[in-house]
Design an enzyme around this catalytic site. Structure first.
Site, PDB file in Angstrom:
ATOM      1  NE  ARG A 125      -3.918   9.120  -1.417  1.00 39.79           N
ATOM      2  CZ  ARG A 125      -3.975   9.099  -0.079  1.00 39.79           C
ATOM      3  NH1 ARG A 125      -4.978   8.540   0.563  1.00 39.79           N
ATOM      4  NH2 ARG A 125      -3.011   9.642   0.634  1.00 39.79           N
ATOM      5  N   GLY A 126      -1.677   6.100  -0.725  1.00 37.93           N
ATOM      6  CA  GLY A 126      -1.043   6.231   0.593  1.00 37.93           C
ATOM      7  C   GLY A 126      -0.037   5.089   0.670  1.00 37.93           C
ATOM      8  CB  ALA A 127       3.579   5.096   1.475  1.00 36.24           C
ATOM      9  NE  ARG A 163       1.181   6.777  -7.306  1.00 35.58           N
ATOM     10  CZ  ARG A 163       0.666   7.553  -6.358  1.00 35.58           C
ATOM     11  NH1 ARG A 163      -0.126   7.034  -5.427  1.00 35.58           N
ATOM     12  NH2 ARG A 163       0.928   8.847  -6.335  1.00 35.58           N
ATOM     13  CG  ASP A 221       4.588   8.772  -0.563  1.00 39.38           C
ATOM     14  OD1 ASP A 221       4.159   9.828  -0.063  1.00 39.38           O
ATOM     15  OD2 ASP A 221       3.845   7.870  -0.996  1.00 39.38           O
ATOM     16  CE  LYS A 256       0.303  13.358  -3.279  1.00 35.33           C
ATOM     17  NZ  LYS A 256       0.556  12.826  -4.646  1.00 35.33           N
TER      18      LYS A 256
HETATM   19  O1  MRU Z   1      -0.231  10.200  -4.235  1.00 37.06           O
HETATM   20  P1  MRU Z   1      -0.673   9.696  -2.903  1.00 37.06           P
HETATM   21  O2  MRU Z   1      -2.040  10.156  -2.528  1.00 37.06           O
HETATM   22  O3  MRU Z   1      -0.508   8.191  -2.780  1.00 37.06           O
HETATM   23  O4  MRU Z   1       0.351  10.355  -1.870  1.00 37.06           O
HETATM   24  C1  MRU Z   1       0.239  10.016  -0.522  1.00 37.06           C
HETATM   25  C2  MRU Z   1       1.115  10.770   0.377  1.00 37.06           C
HETATM   26  O5  MRU Z   1       1.904  11.581  -0.027  1.00 37.06           O
HETATM   27  C3  MRU Z   1       1.035  10.418   1.839  1.00 37.06           C
HETATM   28  O6  MRU Z   1       1.364  11.509   2.637  1.00 37.06           O
HETATM   29  C4  MRU Z   1       2.010   9.269   2.151  1.00 37.06           C
HETATM   30  O7  MRU Z   1       1.840   8.209   1.264  1.00 37.06           O
HETATM   31  C5  MRU Z   1       1.868   8.779   3.542  1.00 37.06           C
HETATM   32  S1  MRU Z   1       0.395   7.858   3.821  1.00 37.06           S
HETATM   33  C6  MRU Z   1       0.474   7.316   5.433  1.00 37.06           C
END
Ligand code: MRU
Length: 351
Positions: free
Chosen positions: A46-48, A89, A237, A248
């Site tokens: 996870r994380g963009a 997603r 994201d 988030k």
């Molecule tokens: O649902 P997630 O945990 O994938 O959400 C992640 C976030 O909102 C992060 O802040 C975003 O992806 C940036 S990661 C460098």
């Protein structure tokens, strides 16, 4: 530690299962398309940026399994796999961005053999990951100019190395600062319902021996009022062309509070998260997830009455007017974002 990497035989992707942290460091090896889809959907990766890197390696592995050896047949199967992974997603644009980059490799090398195209796909996936390391380093460098030794920084969710490769985005300045002897105190929003802050950000900061305090999301206003926060750093994201930013769920509440208390609110993200085809935040698709994440996950027993209706958006959009600056690998964008984001994307040659 590498959170996403290729297996030695280059046919599978190995990920650090983020759903098991902080209690267990479990590595998963994924080979089938369905398992790759699930890894993204269930936030094992996870994380963009990390999702984009994982998708690039995944489509490379899947491309090795395509039996059609004529170009059109190969392309057809490739696109099917890419669309399938992309549907896991909807909000983080890095997923479709990375898959599009991989597709261009196939489209631009029509005159090569399938074996050669597959080799080029491997090189492209590696490039996406390597670029991310440099990108995060540069974001960290620019981010570090916004704060001074001893400042309190509040962050939401997890935008550290686990969500990227090395440094991270929103946490990057904190890690880079530590290397340079500049110290911050980080307030970590726990980030309901999936607790990325409590489980992942707190874990990363503690591993790096960085001064951190965990708070529930509804305590952010209190620590701001106490004068303990000099800046908010969050990831993203998808950033629309006007600067509206999806991140988030809960991020926009932090931004509203920061505005009220006169605290600068910075979004940190690579240009791969900027979507110039998306004019405003209103056009960003927000992922809705199962209510069980609110009522049951991460609790020993469900903590809400069975059958209660739940609304569980995974992201929200922070209005560009609440954002003090958007920190990219090419520099810091300020309002008016329509102009500054356009200029930065020109540097990236994506418009
Ligand atoms: O649902 P997630 O945990 O994938 O959400 C992640 C976030 O909102 C992060 O802040 C975003 O992806 C940036 S990661 C460098």
């Amino acid at each position: 530690m590498d959170n996403v990497k290729l297996s030695n035989d280059k046919r599978k992707v190995i990920i650090l299962n983020q759903t098991k942290l902080p209690n267990t460091e479990e590595y998963l090896t994924v080979e089938k398309a369905e398992d790759m889809f699930d890894a993204i959907y269930y936030l094992k990766v996870r994380g963009a940026p990390a999702i984009g890197i994982f998708a690039a390696y995944s489509i490379y592995c899947l491309s090795q399994t395509i039996s059609e050896q004529n170009y059109d047949g190969f392309l057809g199967r490739f696109v099917e796999y890419a669309e399938y992974l992309n549907s896991s997603r909807p909000t983080a644009v890095n997923l479709s961005w990375a898959l599009e980059r991989m597709k261009w490799v196939v489209l631009n090398n029509k005159n090569h053999s399938i074996n050669e195209i597959v080799d080029l796909l491997e090189a492209e996936a590696e490039k996406i990951q390597e670029e991310d390391i440099n990108t995060c380093y540069n974001i960290s460098k620019y981010g570090l100019t916004l704060v001074k030794d001893g400042d309190g920084i509040l962050t939401h969710c997890n935008a550290g190395p686990l969500a990227t490769s090395r440094y991270g985005t929103a946490l990057g300045p904190v890690f880079l600062g530590k290397e340079q002897g500049i110290h911050f105190h980080v307030f970590v929003d726990e980030t309901r319902p999936l607790l990325q802050g409590a489980r992942l950000t707190a874990y990363e900061l503690m591993q790096a021996d960085i001064d951190a305090t965990l708070i529930c999301d509804n305590m952010a206003g209190m620590v701001m009022k106490n004068g303990w926060v000099q800046a908010c750093f969050v990831g993203c994201d998808r950033i629309a062309a006007n600067g509206d930013t999806a991140n988030k769920i809960g991020t926009s509440s932090v931004a509203v509070l920061a505005k009220y208390y006169g605290i600068p609110f910075y979004v940190m993200g690579p240009t791969s998260t900027i979507d110039m085809d998306c004019p405003t935040g209103a056009e960003i698709e927000i992922e809705l997830r199962d209510g069980g994440e609110i009522t049951a996950d991460y609790y020993e027993k469900p903590m809400a009455p069975g059958g209660i209706k739940c609304y569980n958006p995974a992201f929200d959009v922070t209005d560009h007017e609440l954002i003090t600056g958007i920190v990219t690998e090419h520099g810091i964008c300020r309002a008016p974002y329509t102009k500054s984001l356009f200029e930065i994307m020109k540097k990236e040659s994506r418009i």
